[in-house]
Design a protein around this motif. Sequence first.
Motif: not given
Lengths: 82, 218
Positions: B124-125, B127, B129, B145-146, B149
Amino acid sequence: MKHMTEEELIAYREGVADQGALISKHLAACEECRTELERIEAVLAALDTLPVPDPGVDYGRRMWLDGGGTCGRSHAGSRRRA
Amino acid sequence: MNRMQPSVDSTQAIAESDAIAVERTLTGDRDAYRVLVERHSHNVFRLAYRMTGNRHDAEEVVQEAFLRGYQKLGQFAARSNFGTWVYRIAANYAIDRMRQRQKEEARRAAPRTEDRDGMENDPLNRVPDGAPTPERLTQSIELRKRMEQALAALSDAERTAFVMRHWEGCGIEEIAEVLKSSSNATKNTVFRAVQKLRRALQPFVETRAQARAMGTES
Protein backbone atom coordinates in the motif's frame (compact mmCIF):
# COMPACT_ATOMS: atom_id res chain seq x y z
CA MET A 1 -18.29 -30.95 3.41
CA LYS A 2 -15.69 -29.64 1.00
CA HIS A 3 -15.73 -25.85 1.05
CA MET A 4 -15.35 -23.51 -1.89
CA THR A 5 -11.92 -22.04 -2.48
CA GLU A 6 -11.35 -18.29 -2.40
CA GLU A 7 -10.79 -18.41 -6.14
CA GLU A 8 -14.15 -20.09 -6.72
CA LEU A 9 -15.97 -17.60 -4.53
CA ILE A 10 -14.35 -14.60 -6.18
CA ALA A 11 -15.07 -16.03 -9.64
CA TYR A 12 -18.67 -16.61 -8.55
CA ARG A 13 -19.00 -13.07 -7.20
CA GLU A 14 -17.56 -11.59 -10.36
CA GLY A 15 -19.77 -13.75 -12.57
CA VAL A 16 -16.94 -15.67 -14.23
CA ALA A 17 -17.20 -19.00 -12.42
CA ASP A 18 -17.27 -22.10 -14.58
CA GLN A 19 -19.42 -23.94 -12.04
CA GLY A 20 -21.77 -21.14 -11.03
CA ALA A 21 -24.81 -23.36 -10.43
CA LEU A 22 -22.79 -25.76 -8.33
CA ILE A 23 -21.40 -22.94 -6.20
CA SER A 24 -24.90 -21.49 -5.73
CA LYS A 25 -26.12 -24.84 -4.52
CA HIS A 26 -23.20 -25.17 -2.13
CA LEU A 27 -23.69 -21.67 -0.76
CA ALA A 28 -27.33 -22.38 -0.03
CA ALA A 29 -26.24 -25.18 2.27
CA CYS A 30 -22.97 -23.87 3.70
CA GLU A 31 -22.94 -21.02 6.18
CA GLU A 32 -19.16 -20.94 6.35
CA CYS A 33 -18.82 -20.29 2.62
CA ARG A 34 -21.65 -17.75 2.73
CA THR A 35 -19.79 -15.87 5.46
CA GLU A 36 -16.60 -16.00 3.41
CA LEU A 37 -18.45 -14.67 0.38
CA GLU A 38 -19.89 -11.85 2.50
CA ARG A 39 -16.37 -10.87 3.54
CA ILE A 40 -15.34 -10.66 -0.11
CA GLU A 41 -18.47 -8.69 -0.94
CA ALA A 42 -17.80 -6.24 1.89
CA VAL A 43 -14.45 -5.31 0.35
CA LEU A 44 -15.95 -4.98 -3.12
CA ALA A 45 -18.84 -2.92 -1.76
CA ALA A 46 -16.36 -0.57 -0.10
CA LEU A 47 -14.51 -0.22 -3.42
CA ASP A 48 -17.80 0.58 -5.13
CA THR A 49 -18.03 3.74 -3.04
CA LEU A 50 -14.97 5.23 -4.74
CA PRO A 51 -16.29 8.17 -6.71
CA VAL A 52 -15.72 8.91 -10.38
CA PRO A 53 -15.84 12.66 -11.02
CA ASP A 54 -18.61 13.86 -13.25
CA PRO A 55 -16.91 15.45 -16.24
CA GLY A 56 -19.99 17.57 -16.90
CA VAL A 57 -22.84 17.49 -19.37
CA ASP A 58 -20.83 19.25 -22.06
CA TYR A 59 -17.82 16.99 -21.66
CA GLY A 60 -18.14 15.36 -25.07
CA ARG A 61 -18.36 18.75 -26.71
CA ARG A 62 -15.33 20.00 -24.79
CA MET A 63 -13.34 16.91 -25.78
CA TRP A 64 -14.23 17.54 -29.37
CA LEU A 65 -13.25 21.19 -29.21
CA ASP A 66 -10.11 20.55 -27.12
CA GLY A 67 -8.95 18.18 -29.79
CA GLY A 68 -9.49 20.79 -32.46
CA GLY A 69 -12.29 18.61 -33.70
CA THR A 70 -10.25 15.53 -32.76
CA CYS A 71 -10.15 14.15 -36.23
CA GLY A 72 -8.88 17.44 -37.54
CA ARG A 73 -5.44 16.56 -36.17
CA SER A 74 -3.45 14.48 -38.52
CA HIS A 75 -0.91 13.24 -35.97
CA ALA A 76 -0.72 12.70 -32.25
CA GLY A 77 2.11 15.16 -31.73
CA SER A 78 -0.28 18.07 -31.47
CA ARG A 79 -2.22 16.71 -28.53
CA ARG A 80 -2.09 18.13 -25.05
CA ARG A 81 0.77 17.00 -22.91
CA ALA A 82 1.34 16.92 -19.17
CA MET B 1 -16.65 27.34 -37.11
CA ASN B 2 -17.29 27.39 -40.80
CA ARG B 3 -18.89 24.02 -41.24
CA MET B 4 -22.45 23.90 -42.44
CA GLN B 5 -25.05 23.52 -39.74
CA PRO B 6 -26.53 20.04 -40.00
CA SER B 7 -30.25 19.86 -40.45
CA VAL B 8 -32.43 18.57 -37.63
CA ASP B 9 -33.23 15.50 -39.70
CA SER B 10 -29.59 14.83 -40.31
CA THR B 11 -28.71 15.18 -36.61
CA GLN B 12 -31.51 12.85 -35.59
CA ALA B 13 -30.45 10.28 -38.12
CA ILE B 14 -26.90 10.37 -36.79
CA ALA B 15 -28.09 10.10 -33.21
CA GLU B 16 -30.14 7.02 -34.03
CA SER B 17 -27.27 4.88 -35.04
CA ASP B 18 -23.55 4.73 -34.47
CA ALA B 19 -23.27 2.67 -37.62
CA ILE B 20 -24.71 5.49 -39.67
CA ALA B 21 -22.38 7.96 -37.96
CA VAL B 22 -19.38 5.76 -38.73
CA GLU B 23 -20.45 5.40 -42.33
CA ARG B 24 -20.88 9.16 -42.70
CA THR B 25 -17.53 9.84 -41.06
CA LEU B 26 -15.90 7.52 -43.55
CA THR B 27 -17.42 9.49 -46.39
CA GLY B 28 -15.83 12.67 -45.03
CA ASP B 29 -18.53 14.04 -42.74
CA ARG B 30 -16.54 15.19 -39.72
CA ASP B 31 -19.60 16.26 -37.85
CA ALA B 32 -20.77 12.67 -37.77
CA TYR B 33 -17.66 11.79 -35.77
CA ARG B 34 -18.40 14.63 -33.36
CA VAL B 35 -21.68 12.89 -32.59
CA LEU B 36 -19.80 9.69 -31.77
CA VAL B 37 -17.38 11.59 -29.52
CA GLU B 38 -20.20 13.32 -27.69
CA ARG B 39 -22.22 10.14 -27.34
CA HIS B 40 -19.46 7.91 -25.98
CA SER B 41 -17.04 10.22 -24.20
CA HIS B 42 -18.66 9.88 -20.76
CA ASN B 43 -18.39 6.09 -20.79
CA VAL B 44 -14.83 6.22 -22.03
CA PHE B 45 -13.96 8.82 -19.39
CA ARG B 46 -15.38 6.62 -16.62
CA LEU B 47 -13.30 3.66 -17.77
CA ALA B 48 -10.19 5.80 -18.20
CA TYR B 49 -10.56 7.43 -14.79
CA ARG B 50 -10.94 4.09 -13.06
CA MET B 51 -7.94 2.70 -14.87
CA THR B 52 -5.60 5.64 -14.47
CA GLY B 53 -6.91 6.95 -11.15
CA ASN B 54 -6.66 10.59 -12.08
CA ARG B 55 -8.60 13.06 -14.16
CA HIS B 56 -5.74 14.49 -16.17
CA ASP B 57 -4.62 11.12 -17.51
CA ALA B 58 -8.23 10.05 -18.00
CA GLU B 59 -8.94 13.05 -20.20
CA GLU B 60 -5.81 12.39 -22.22
CA VAL B 61 -6.91 8.78 -22.67
CA VAL B 62 -10.34 9.88 -23.88
CA GLN B 63 -8.87 12.30 -26.38
CA GLU B 64 -6.32 9.81 -27.65
CA ALA B 65 -8.90 7.03 -27.91
CA PHE B 66 -11.14 9.10 -30.16
CA LEU B 67 -8.19 10.31 -32.20
CA ARG B 68 -6.98 6.75 -32.73
CA GLY B 69 -10.52 5.68 -33.37
CA TYR B 70 -10.80 8.23 -36.13
CA GLN B 71 -7.48 7.28 -37.64
CA LYS B 72 -8.39 3.60 -37.63
CA LEU B 73 -12.03 3.99 -38.53
CA GLY B 74 -11.41 2.35 -41.90
CA GLN B 75 -10.50 -0.84 -40.03
CA PHE B 76 -13.69 -0.75 -37.97
CA ALA B 77 -15.92 -3.63 -38.94
CA ALA B 78 -19.45 -2.47 -39.59
CA ARG B 79 -20.87 -5.43 -37.68
CA SER B 80 -19.03 -4.28 -34.53
CA ASN B 81 -20.32 -1.88 -31.92
CA PHE B 82 -18.53 1.46 -32.11
CA GLY B 83 -18.89 2.05 -28.35
CA THR B 84 -17.23 -1.26 -27.55
CA TRP B 85 -14.56 -0.67 -30.15
CA VAL B 86 -13.51 2.80 -28.95
CA TYR B 87 -13.75 1.56 -25.38
CA ARG B 88 -11.20 -1.13 -26.19
CA ILE B 89 -8.91 1.41 -27.81
CA ALA B 90 -9.19 3.52 -24.65
CA ALA B 91 -8.40 0.56 -22.41
CA ASN B 92 -5.29 -0.22 -24.44
CA TYR B 93 -4.11 3.36 -24.35
CA ALA B 94 -4.87 3.61 -20.64
CA ILE B 95 -2.55 0.64 -20.05
CA ASP B 96 0.19 2.44 -22.00
CA ARG B 97 -0.47 5.62 -20.00
CA MET B 98 -0.33 3.76 -16.67
CA ARG B 99 3.01 2.21 -17.61
CA GLN B 100 4.36 5.56 -18.69
CA ARG B 101 3.18 7.15 -15.44
CA GLN B 102 4.76 4.38 -13.36
CA LYS B 103 8.09 4.94 -15.08
CA GLU B 104 7.87 8.67 -14.44
CA GLU B 105 7.02 8.10 -10.78
CA ALA B 106 9.77 5.51 -10.38
CA ARG B 107 12.29 8.01 -11.74
CA ARG B 108 11.06 10.67 -9.34
CA ALA B 109 10.98 8.31 -6.36
CA ALA B 110 14.35 6.69 -7.01
CA PRO B 111 16.51 8.97 -4.83
CA ARG B 112 14.15 8.62 -1.86
CA THR B 113 14.54 5.89 0.75
CA GLU B 114 11.73 4.63 2.96
CA ASP B 115 12.69 4.01 6.56
CA ARG B 116 9.49 3.89 8.53
CA ASP B 117 9.15 0.83 10.76
CA GLY B 118 9.23 -1.67 7.91
CA MET B 119 6.50 0.19 6.05
CA GLU B 120 8.48 -0.18 2.85
CA ASN B 121 7.30 -3.80 2.63
CA ASP B 122 3.67 -2.81 2.59
CA PRO B 123 2.39 -2.75 -1.01
CA LEU B 124 0.00 0.00 0.00
CA ASN B 125 2.97 2.26 0.41
CA ARG B 126 4.37 1.79 -3.09
CA VAL B 127 2.53 4.79 -4.39
CA PRO B 128 3.56 8.33 -3.56
CA ASP B 129 1.63 9.72 -0.64
CA GLY B 130 1.57 13.40 0.00
CA ALA B 131 -1.53 13.23 2.18
CA PRO B 132 -1.67 14.26 5.83
CA THR B 133 -0.86 11.66 8.48
CA PRO B 134 -3.53 8.97 8.92
CA GLU B 135 -4.10 10.04 12.51
CA ARG B 136 -5.51 13.29 11.24
CA LEU B 137 -7.86 11.72 8.78
CA THR B 138 -11.38 10.57 9.32
CA GLN B 139 -12.07 6.87 8.87
CA SER B 140 -13.84 7.34 5.57
CA ILE B 141 -11.04 9.43 4.12
CA GLU B 142 -8.53 6.90 5.38
CA LEU B 143 -10.45 4.03 3.79
CA ARG B 144 -10.69 5.88 0.52
CA LYS B 145 -6.98 6.53 0.51
CA ARG B 146 -6.30 2.89 1.30
CA MET B 147 -8.56 1.79 -1.54
CA GLU B 148 -6.84 4.09 -4.02
CA GLN B 149 -3.46 2.81 -2.88
CA ALA B 150 -4.59 -0.81 -3.10
CA LEU B 151 -5.79 -0.22 -6.65
CA ALA B 152 -2.54 1.54 -7.52
CA ALA B 153 -0.59 -1.44 -6.18
CA LEU B 154 -2.23 -3.80 -8.68
CA SER B 155 -0.36 -4.64 -11.85
CA ASP B 156 -1.60 -2.94 -15.01
CA ALA B 157 -3.25 -6.17 -16.15
CA GLU B 158 -4.89 -6.75 -12.78
CA ARG B 159 -6.24 -3.23 -12.58
CA THR B 160 -7.50 -3.39 -16.15
CA ALA B 161 -9.17 -6.75 -15.57
CA PHE B 162 -10.76 -5.59 -12.32
CA VAL B 163 -12.02 -2.28 -13.69
CA MET B 164 -13.38 -3.80 -16.88
CA ARG B 165 -15.01 -6.77 -15.16
CA HIS B 166 -16.16 -5.49 -11.79
CA TRP B 167 -17.02 -1.90 -12.58
CA GLU B 168 -17.68 -1.88 -16.28
CA GLY B 169 -19.24 -5.34 -16.58
CA CYS B 170 -17.22 -6.30 -19.66
CA GLY B 171 -17.16 -9.89 -20.81
CA ILE B 172 -14.09 -12.01 -20.21
CA GLU B 173 -13.46 -12.33 -23.97
CA GLU B 174 -13.44 -8.56 -24.38
CA ILE B 175 -11.03 -8.12 -21.47
CA ALA B 176 -8.86 -10.95 -22.78
CA GLU B 177 -8.60 -9.15 -26.09
CA VAL B 178 -7.38 -5.97 -24.41
CA LEU B 179 -4.91 -7.89 -22.28
CA LYS B 180 -3.85 -10.03 -25.25
CA SER B 181 -4.41 -13.03 -23.09
CA SER B 182 -6.51 -16.20 -22.98
CA SER B 183 -9.90 -16.38 -21.30
CA ASN B 184 -8.62 -18.61 -18.53
CA ALA B 185 -5.61 -16.40 -17.89
CA THR B 186 -7.91 -13.37 -17.81
CA LYS B 187 -10.21 -15.02 -15.27
CA ASN B 188 -7.14 -15.73 -13.19
CA THR B 189 -6.10 -12.08 -13.47
CA VAL B 190 -9.53 -10.98 -12.20
CA PHE B 191 -9.11 -13.40 -9.29
CA ARG B 192 -5.62 -12.14 -8.43
CA ALA B 193 -6.83 -8.54 -8.51
CA VAL B 194 -9.72 -9.18 -6.14
CA GLN B 195 -7.53 -11.32 -3.91
CA LYS B 196 -4.91 -8.56 -3.60
CA LEU B 197 -7.56 -5.93 -2.95
CA ARG B 198 -9.05 -8.17 -0.31
CA ARG B 199 -5.72 -8.75 1.40
CA ALA B 200 -5.05 -5.03 1.49
CA LEU B 201 -8.49 -3.83 2.54
CA GLN B 202 -10.33 -6.52 4.42
CA PRO B 203 -8.87 -5.80 7.85
CA PHE B 204 -9.84 -2.19 7.49
CA VAL B 205 -13.30 -2.93 6.15
CA GLU B 206 -13.91 -5.41 8.95
CA THR B 207 -12.78 -2.89 11.53
CA ARG B 208 -15.42 -0.54 10.19
CA ALA B 209 -18.03 -3.27 10.29
CA GLN B 210 -17.12 -4.10 13.84
CA ALA B 211 -17.19 -0.44 14.78
CA ARG B 212 -20.65 -0.16 13.29
CA ALA B 213 -21.80 -3.24 15.19
CA MET B 214 -20.42 -1.77 18.39
CA GLY B 215 -21.91 1.61 17.65
CA THR B 216 -18.53 3.31 17.95
CA GLU B 217 -18.20 4.51 14.38
CA SER B 218 -18.86 8.19 13.97
